[in-house]
Design a protein around this motif. Structure first.
Motif, PDB file in Angstrom:
ATOM      1  N   UNK A 232      44.806  54.614  68.818  1.00 39.33           N
ATOM      2  CA  UNK A 232      45.714  54.078  67.799  1.00 39.33           C
ATOM      3  C   UNK A 232      46.858  55.060  67.547  1.00 39.33           C
ATOM      4  N   UNK A 233      46.532  56.348  67.429  1.00 44.19           N
ATOM      5  CA  UNK A 233      47.542  57.369  67.170  1.00 44.19           C
ATOM      6  C   UNK A 233      48.529  57.475  68.324  1.00 44.19           C
ATOM      7  N   UNK A 234      48.036  57.473  69.548  1.00 47.66           N
ATOM      8  CA  UNK A 234      48.932  57.578  70.701  1.00 47.66           C
ATOM      9  C   UNK A 234      49.808  56.332  70.835  1.00 47.66           C
TER      10      UNK A 234
ATOM     11  N   UNK B 153      41.441  65.929  62.346  1.00 43.50           N
ATOM     12  CA  UNK B 153      40.053  65.572  62.079  1.00 43.50           C
ATOM     13  C   UNK B 153      39.775  64.137  62.506  1.00 43.50           C
ATOM     14  N   UNK B 154      40.720  63.242  62.239  1.00 45.81           N
ATOM     15  CA  UNK B 154      40.490  61.836  62.568  1.00 45.81           C
ATOM     16  C   UNK B 154      40.643  61.553  64.059  1.00 45.81           C
ATOM     17  N   UNK B 155      41.260  62.461  64.814  1.00 41.10           N
ATOM     18  CA  UNK B 155      41.450  62.234  66.247  1.00 41.10           C
ATOM     19  C   UNK B 155      40.231  62.611  67.080  1.00 41.10           C
ATOM     20  N   UNK B 156      39.128  62.933  66.453  1.00 42.25           N
ATOM     21  CA  UNK B 156      37.942  63.333  67.198  1.00 42.25           C
ATOM     22  C   UNK B 156      37.258  62.143  67.878  1.00 42.25           C
ATOM     23  N   UNK B 157      37.436  60.938  67.358  1.00 36.65           N
ATOM     24  CA  UNK B 157      36.839  59.786  68.043  1.00 36.65           C
ATOM     25  C   UNK B 157      37.893  59.052  68.869  1.00 36.65           C
ATOM     26  N   UNK B 158      37.442  58.313  69.859  1.00 39.88           N
ATOM     27  CA  UNK B 158      38.318  57.693  70.859  1.00 39.88           C
ATOM     28  C   UNK B 158      39.218  56.617  70.249  1.00 39.88           C
TER      29      UNK B 158
END
Length: 63
Positions: A42-44, A32-37
């Motif tokens: 940050x995750x990658x 859900x949190x990965x929907x914005x750029x």
């Protein structure tokens, strides 16, 4: 004895169901949190850093 064997045969299916449920409930907020750029970068970055640190640790352990 037959009842015991029936329960024994059901256990792997139960274990698989529990594991799938655990991963789905754990990963759903992340997806859900990965929907914005911004969250995606940050995750990658965190994933790349974790892989690099693990690589360095394994390299130092085998040297």
């Amino acid at each position: 004895m037959n009842n015991f064997l029936d329960n024994l045969y059901k256990f792997p299916r139960f274990l698989l169901t529990i594991l799938i449920g655990f991963f789905l409930t754990t990963l759903k907020p992340i997806f859900k949190s990965l929907k914005n750029k911004k969250s995606w970068t940050i995750f990658s970055t965190i994933i790349i850093l974790i892989i690099y640190v693990l690589y360095l640790i394994l390299k130092l352990m085998t040297n």
